[in-house]
Enzyme design. Structure first.
Site, PDB file in Angstrom:
ATOM      1  CE  LYS A   1      33.564  -1.873 -45.301  1.00  0.00           C
ATOM      2  NZ  LYS A   1      32.468  -2.756 -45.145  1.00  0.00           N
TER       3      LYS A   1
ATOM      4  NE  ARG B   1      29.508  -9.339 -50.923  1.00  0.00           N
ATOM      5  CZ  ARG B   1      30.139  -8.493 -50.089  1.00  0.00           C
ATOM      6  NH1 ARG B   1      30.488  -7.231 -50.181  1.00  0.00           N
ATOM      7  NH2 ARG B   1      30.581  -9.363 -49.135  1.00  0.00           N
TER       8      ARG B   1
ATOM      9  NE  ARG C   1      37.510  -5.605 -41.519  1.00  0.00           N
ATOM     10  CZ  ARG C   1      37.253  -5.438 -42.643  1.00  0.00           C
ATOM     11  NH1 ARG C   1      37.753  -4.732 -43.443  1.00  0.00           N
ATOM     12  NH2 ARG C   1      36.115  -6.064 -42.886  1.00  0.00           N
TER      13      ARG C   1
ATOM     14  NE  ARG D   1      33.734 -10.801 -50.009  1.00  0.00           N
ATOM     15  CZ  ARG D   1      33.766  -9.723 -49.541  1.00  0.00           C
ATOM     16  NH1 ARG D   1      33.612  -8.459 -50.303  1.00  0.00           N
ATOM     17  NH2 ARG D   1      33.924  -9.614 -48.165  1.00  0.00           N
TER      18      ARG D   1
ATOM     19  NE  ARG E   1      32.762 -10.754 -44.099  1.00  0.00           N
ATOM     20  CZ  ARG E   1      31.955 -10.716 -45.277  1.00  0.00           C
ATOM     21  NH1 ARG E   1      31.121 -11.734 -45.612  1.00  0.00           N
ATOM     22  NH2 ARG E   1      31.773  -9.499 -45.839  1.00  0.00           N
TER      23      ARG E   1
HETATM   24  P1  AP5 Z   1      29.037  -4.008 -50.681  1.00  0.00           P
HETATM   25  O1  AP5 Z   1      29.290  -2.467 -51.159  1.00  0.00           O
HETATM   26  O2  AP5 Z   1      29.743  -5.011 -51.474  1.00  0.00           O
HETATM   27  O3  AP5 Z   1      29.262  -3.684 -49.126  1.00  0.00           O
HETATM   28  P2  AP5 Z   1      30.671  -3.590 -48.202  1.00  0.00           P
HETATM   29  O4  AP5 Z   1      30.376  -2.516 -47.240  1.00  0.00           O
HETATM   30  O5  AP5 Z   1      32.052  -3.213 -49.186  1.00  0.00           O
HETATM   31  O6  AP5 Z   1      30.953  -4.974 -47.439  1.00  0.00           O
HETATM   32  P3  AP5 Z   1      32.224  -5.835 -47.423  1.00  0.00           P
HETATM   33  O7  AP5 Z   1      31.388  -7.469 -47.323  1.00  0.00           O
HETATM   34  O8  AP5 Z   1      32.890  -5.810 -48.803  1.00  0.00           O
HETATM   35  O9  AP5 Z   1      32.618  -5.690 -46.407  1.00  0.00           O
HETATM   36  P4  AP5 Z   1      33.760  -6.273 -45.377  1.00  0.00           P
HETATM   37  O10 AP5 Z   1      34.293  -5.232 -44.673  1.00  0.00           O
HETATM   38  O11 AP5 Z   1      33.210  -7.371 -44.475  1.00  0.00           O
HETATM   39  O12 AP5 Z   1      34.473  -6.957 -46.264  1.00  0.00           O
HETATM   40  P5  AP5 Z   1      36.055  -6.567 -46.899  1.00  0.00           P
HETATM   41  O13 AP5 Z   1      36.010  -6.916 -48.138  1.00  0.00           O
HETATM   42  O14 AP5 Z   1      36.681  -5.310 -46.575  1.00  0.00           O
HETATM   43  O15 AP5 Z   1      27.637  -3.953 -50.755  1.00  0.00           O
HETATM   44  C1  AP5 Z   1      27.056  -5.501 -50.167  1.00  0.00           C
HETATM   45  C2  AP5 Z   1      25.863  -5.725 -50.803  1.00  0.00           C
HETATM   46  O16 AP5 Z   1      24.797  -4.950 -50.878  1.00  0.00           O
HETATM   47  C3  AP5 Z   1      26.084  -6.150 -52.655  1.00  0.00           C
HETATM   48  O17 AP5 Z   1      25.574  -7.075 -53.215  1.00  0.00           O
HETATM   49  C4  AP5 Z   1      25.523  -4.434 -53.020  1.00  0.00           C
HETATM   50  O18 AP5 Z   1      25.030  -4.466 -54.388  1.00  0.00           O
HETATM   51  C5  AP5 Z   1      24.591  -4.383 -52.184  1.00  0.00           C
HETATM   52  N1  AP5 Z   1      24.053  -3.027 -51.577  1.00  0.00           N
HETATM   53  C6  AP5 Z   1      25.197  -1.974 -51.657  1.00  0.00           C
HETATM   54  N2  AP5 Z   1      24.451  -0.858 -51.141  1.00  0.00           N
HETATM   55  C7  AP5 Z   1      23.069  -1.000 -51.120  1.00  0.00           C
HETATM   56  C8  AP5 Z   1      22.040  -0.177 -51.010  1.00  0.00           C
HETATM   57  N3  AP5 Z   1      21.926   1.154 -50.618  1.00  0.00           N
HETATM   58  N4  AP5 Z   1      20.810  -0.971 -51.082  1.00  0.00           N
HETATM   59  C9  AP5 Z   1      20.563  -2.151 -51.528  1.00  0.00           C
HETATM   60  N5  AP5 Z   1      21.518  -3.081 -51.783  1.00  0.00           N
HETATM   61  C10 AP5 Z   1      22.880  -2.513 -51.711  1.00  0.00           C
HETATM   62  O19 AP5 Z   1      37.014  -7.661 -45.906  1.00  0.00           O
HETATM   63  C11 AP5 Z   1      36.808  -8.963 -46.182  1.00  0.00           C
HETATM   64  C12 AP5 Z   1      37.718  -9.669 -45.115  1.00  0.00           C
HETATM   65  O20 AP5 Z   1      39.409  -9.304 -45.348  1.00  0.00           O
HETATM   66  C13 AP5 Z   1      37.661  -9.553 -43.624  1.00  0.00           C
HETATM   67  O21 AP5 Z   1      36.671 -10.364 -43.135  1.00  0.00           O
HETATM   68  C14 AP5 Z   1      38.988  -9.795 -42.937  1.00  0.00           C
HETATM   69  O22 AP5 Z   1      39.122 -10.967 -43.167  1.00  0.00           O
HETATM   70  C15 AP5 Z   1      39.974  -9.166 -44.092  1.00  0.00           C
HETATM   71  N6  AP5 Z   1      40.261  -7.946 -43.849  1.00  0.00           N
HETATM   72  C16 AP5 Z   1      39.995  -6.737 -44.644  1.00  0.00           C
HETATM   73  N7  AP5 Z   1      40.208  -5.697 -44.070  1.00  0.00           N
HETATM   74  C17 AP5 Z   1      40.928  -5.944 -43.016  1.00  0.00           C
HETATM   75  C18 AP5 Z   1      41.583  -4.948 -41.924  1.00  0.00           C
HETATM   76  N8  AP5 Z   1      41.950  -3.819 -42.067  1.00  0.00           N
HETATM   77  N9  AP5 Z   1      42.233  -5.738 -40.921  1.00  0.00           N
HETATM   78  C19 AP5 Z   1      42.372  -7.051 -40.729  1.00  0.00           C
HETATM   79  N10 AP5 Z   1      41.590  -8.091 -41.869  1.00  0.00           N
HETATM   80  C20 AP5 Z   1      41.168  -7.145 -42.785  1.00  0.00           C
HETATM   81 MG    MG Z   2      33.600  -4.332 -49.835  1.00  0.00          MG
END
Ligand code: AP5
Ligand code: MG
Length: 207
Positions: free
Chosen positions: A16, A121, A87, A150, A161
């Site tokens: 994402k 990552r 979410r 991270r 997660r």
């Molecule tokens: P990346 O692009 O970083 O993936 P992502 O989908 O953004 O994954 P996240 O871990 O950021 O998602 P998340 O939803 O768990 O975390 P968030 O920060 O939102 O890609 C991942 C890796 O793969 C990278 O190394 C990249 O280089 C590689 N990659 C990407 N595409 C690729 C491809 N096509 N091929 C190969 N490699 C690839 O949330 C974190 C925390 O915040 C949550 O756990 C929660 O505690 C809190 N939080 C956030 N939003 C909310 C909400 N709405 N409500 C409540 N709590 C929330």
């Molecule tokens: Mg992300």
């Protein structure tokens, strides 16, 4: 600034953040991401404690807090790509009250791939850009040397997660499958291939 209103859905590690960054650049959109916003304010004291306590455990931060972040960010943006929200069902209801969506992108990736992506990552602390030890390292040596992991990418937290995603966020995705702008994207492909599919879908739905 573009005026496309785009939601990007997918599991932790689905890509994402990686694809949202490209969308924001290509269409000149605001990248609204609750994960980054919460990380920037992880030690903020709220009546529910700090975001850090929830994030390091892999749990959802209370709705009240994230709803407020999203409402404020969307109110100042024309076009946006929304990443990491909603979410759970209550966040879906909140979002419906404050905005309409043109495109809903669903990045589909198998669990095995998700675990590999999260484990490898690395993040540039200066720009917030995501890289991967195997699939995507920066050419610039200076950037390579300052990359960090991270805090919530430790194995145990990753498992939690993914469990939280399955329990709370999969129903959200089911909900959006009926949206007229919904499109499923094969997220297992390379970042460039995923991007081609996304760009085509957005152009088709917003021209
Ligand atoms: P990346 O692009 O970083 O993936 P992502 O989908 O953004 O994954 P996240 O871990 O950021 O998602 P998340 O939803 O768990 O975390 P968030 O920060 O939102 O890609 C991942 C890796 O793969 C990278 O190394 C990249 O280089 C590689 N990659 C990407 N595409 C690729 C491809 N096509 N091929 C190969 N490699 C690839 O949330 C974190 C925390 O915040 C949550 O756990 C929660 O505690 C809190 N939080 C956030 N939003 C909310 C909400 N709405 N409500 C409540 N709590 C929330
Ligand atoms: Mg992300």
């Amino acid at each position: 600034m573009g005026d496309q209103q785009i939601l990007i859905l997918g599991a932790p590690g689905a890509g994402k953040g990686t694809q949202s960054k490209r969308l924001a650049e290509e269409y000149d959109l605001e990248h609204v991401t609750t994960g980054d916003a919460l990380r920037e304010n992880r030690d903020m004291e709220t009546e529910h404690g700090t975001p850090r306590e929830y994030m390091e455990a892999g749990e959802l931060v209370p709705d009240e807090l994230v709803n407020e972040i999203v409402e404020e960010a969307l109110s100042s943006a024309d076009g946006y790509v929304l990443d990491g929200y909603p979410r759970n069902e209550s966040q879906v209801e909140y979002l419906q009250r404050i905005t309409d969506l043109d495109v809903v992108l669903h990045l589909e990736v198998s669990e095995e791939t998700l675990v590999d992506r999260l484990a490898g990552r690395r993040v540039d602390p200066e720009t917030g850009d995501n890289y991967h030890v195997e699939f995507d390292m920066p050419d610039d040596e200076e950037v390579r040397e300052r990359l960090i992991q991270r805090e919530d990418d430790q194995e145990e937290t990753v498992r939690e997660r993914l469990r939280v995603f399955e329990e709370n966020t999969e129903p959200v995705i089911d909900h959006y499958e009926d949206h007229e702008g919904y499109v499923r994207i094969d997220g297992e492909q390379s970042p460039d291939e995923v991007w081609e599919e996304i760009k085509e879908a957005v152009d088709e739905r917003t021209e």
